[in-house]
Design a protein around this motif. Structure first.
Motif, PDB file in Angstrom:
ATOM      1  N   ALA A   1       0.831  -1.215   0.000  1.00 29.51           N
ATOM      2  CA  ALA A   1       0.000   0.000   0.000  1.00 29.51           C
ATOM      3  C   ALA A   1       0.861   1.259   0.000  1.00 29.51           C
ATOM      4  O   ALA A   1       0.480   2.289  -0.562  1.00 29.51           O
ATOM      5  N   ALA A   2       2.032   1.172   0.637  1.00 26.13           N
ATOM      6  CA  ALA A   2       2.881   2.361   0.806  1.00 26.13           C
ATOM      7  C   ALA A   2       3.881   2.546  -0.332  1.00 26.13           C
ATOM      8  O   ALA A   2       4.570   3.569  -0.387  1.00 26.13           O
ATOM      9  N   LEU A   3       3.945   1.580  -1.247  1.00 25.43           N
ATOM     10  CA  LEU A   3       4.899   1.686  -2.370  1.00 25.43           C
ATOM     11  C   LEU A   3       4.827   3.036  -3.096  1.00 25.43           C
ATOM     12  O   LEU A   3       5.857   3.656  -3.346  1.00 25.43           O
TER      13      LEU A   3
ATOM     14  N   SER B   1      -3.708  13.080  -3.274  1.00 26.91           N
ATOM     15  CA  SER B   1      -4.082  12.017  -2.326  1.00 26.91           C
ATOM     16  C   SER B   1      -4.858  10.912  -3.035  1.00 26.91           C
ATOM     17  O   SER B   1      -4.663   9.728  -2.764  1.00 26.91           O
ATOM     18  N   LYS B   2      -5.734  11.327  -3.955  1.00 24.24           N
ATOM     19  CA  LYS B   2      -6.579  10.324  -4.608  1.00 24.24           C
ATOM     20  C   LYS B   2      -5.760   9.428  -5.544  1.00 24.24           C
ATOM     21  O   LYS B   2      -5.869   8.193  -5.504  1.00 24.24           O
ATOM     22  N   ILE B   3      -4.922  10.036  -6.358  1.00 22.10           N
ATOM     23  CA  ILE B   3      -4.160   9.241  -7.338  1.00 22.10           C
ATOM     24  C   ILE B   3      -3.172   8.318  -6.628  1.00 22.10           C
ATOM     25  O   ILE B   3      -3.093   7.110  -6.904  1.00 22.10           O
ATOM     26  N   VAL B   4      -2.429   8.861  -5.658  1.00 21.73           N
ATOM     27  CA  VAL B   4      -1.446   8.049  -4.939  1.00 21.73           C
ATOM     28  C   VAL B   4      -2.164   7.005  -4.077  1.00 21.73           C
ATOM     29  O   VAL B   4      -1.786   5.834  -4.032  1.00 21.73           O
ATOM     30  N   GLY B   5      -3.245   7.439  -3.422  1.00 21.41           N
ATOM     31  CA  GLY B   5      -3.996   6.532  -2.546  1.00 21.41           C
ATOM     32  C   GLY B   5      -4.644   5.394  -3.314  1.00 21.41           C
ATOM     33  O   GLY B   5      -4.621   4.241  -2.873  1.00 21.41           O
ATOM     34  N   GLU B   6      -5.223   5.725  -4.463  1.00 12.82           N
ATOM     35  CA  GLU B   6      -5.873   4.661  -5.242  1.00 12.82           C
ATOM     36  C   GLU B   6      -4.853   3.654  -5.756  1.00 12.82           C
ATOM     37  O   GLU B   6      -5.115   2.454  -5.805  1.00 12.82           O
TER      38      GLU B   6
ATOM     39  N   GLY C   1      -2.031   2.867  -4.240  1.00 12.49           N
ATOM     40  CA  GLY C   1      -1.669   2.048  -3.071  1.00 12.49           C
ATOM     41  C   GLY C   1      -2.752   1.047  -2.723  1.00 12.49           C
ATOM     42  O   GLY C   1      -2.481  -0.109  -2.415  1.00 12.49           O
ATOM     43  N   ARG C   2      -4.012   1.492  -2.812  1.00 14.16           N
ATOM     44  CA  ARG C   2      -5.134   0.605  -2.476  1.00 14.16           C
ATOM     45  C   ARG C   2      -5.184  -0.577  -3.457  1.00 14.16           C
ATOM     46  O   ARG C   2      -5.409  -1.715  -3.077  1.00 14.16           O
TER      47      ARG C   2
END
Ligand code: NAI
Ligand code: A1CAB
Length: 246
Positions: free
Chosen positions: A148-150, A232-237, A239-240
């Motif tokens: 997730a943190a990659l 946040s959305k692009i990086v978070g998605e 990772g998810r």
């Protein structure tokens, strides 16, 4: 401790440059990166010689080369540290008993990277932690957290550089000489990151925003434009998606 480093590409070369200061090391890598390793004063050997030499083996090859590299190490009992993105611990430990997965970034070259490592309770946590602490800050996490943190840890330097560059361009846009702009942004970003070790980000923001002033006008405008929400959305998605892939 002696290290066998397999792969001397973007990340492997950063690991090699750093760890050669602390350990004896041999490298196994493919052309043209073998020349890079020799230029760093490192001995390049075949995979078997490398594995026999090292007390610990670090593998930093592209994920698609992992099957082939690990199949040549089958039954290895020495600690093996993989940096390969998304190549699962289960697959690694099916081939070698003492495998670990890590997610570092290229800033290991200067010994300043978070180094996520999965998972504690392997066969030689102490040796692995000692080596990783030369590369930065080892952080033991569950494998799914590592995935997730990659996008923030492994990809981080690329993303932070985009942010840095956008601020340099902003100053050039405002008529500041580029060299000066680079110096200013570097000092400002580094200083703020140090400050954040001490203070909460909301407190930092509050301390900068003079009521009715220039800062709050910009921060509200940036929020309205969705600049940081998009990040946040692009990086978070990403990772998810990586977390749930396996
Ligand atoms: N570049 C980065 O910042 C990061 C990369 N990673 C991971 O680390 C690994 C390496 O990434 P990069 O350095 O960017 O890739 P790269 O493509 O720059 O380097 C791969 C290296 O592996 C070597 N190699 C391939 N097959 C080999 C074999 N059979 N025997 C010996 N050497 C072999 C190549 O010669 C090359 O030196 C990848 O699995 C990647 O997912 C993880 C975190 C950050
Ligand atoms: O871009 C990649 O796939 C690798 C993993 C994290 C950084 N580089």
């Amino acid at each position: 401790m002696k290290i066998c480093l397999v792969g001397f590409g973007r990340l492997g070369s950063a690991i090699g440059k750093r760890l050669k200061r602390f350990y004896e090391m041999k490298v196994s890598t493919l052309p043209p990166t073998d020349e890079l390793a020799r230029k760093e004063g490192l001995e390049v050997v075949d995979l078997k010689t490398c594995i026999n030499f090292g007390d610990v083996v670090i593998v930093s090859v592209e994920p698609s080369a992992m099957d082939s590299v690990l199949s040549q190490m089958e039954g290895l009992e020495k600690p093996l540290i993989s940096t390969a993105a998304l190549y699962g611990l289960k697959e690694i430990r099916r081939k070698v008993k003492c495998g670990y997965r890590t997610m570092p970034s290229v800033t290991v070259e200067i010994g300043k990277s978070p180094v996520l490592v999965s998972e504690r309770g392997g066969c030689n946590d102490e040796a692995v932690e000692e080596i990783l602490s030369k590369l930065g800050k080892p952080i033991w996490v569950k494998e799914e957290v590592l995935d997730a943190a990659l996008p923030v840890v492994g990809s981080g330097p690329a993303i932070h550089s985009l942010y840095y560059n956008s601020l340099v361009e902003a100053l050039v846009y405002a008529g500041v000489d580029r060299k000066l702009a680079e110096e200013m942004v570097k000092e400002s970003v580094i200083g703020t990151m140090e400050f954040l070790k001490k203070y909460d980000p909301l407190e930092v923001r509050a301390r900068v925003e003079t009521p009715g002033g220039i800062t709050v006008k910009m921060t509200v405008e940036l929020e309205k434009e969705g600049v940081f929400g998009s990040l946040s959305k692009i990086v978070g998605e990403t990772g998810r998606e990586l977390r749930t892939r396996r």
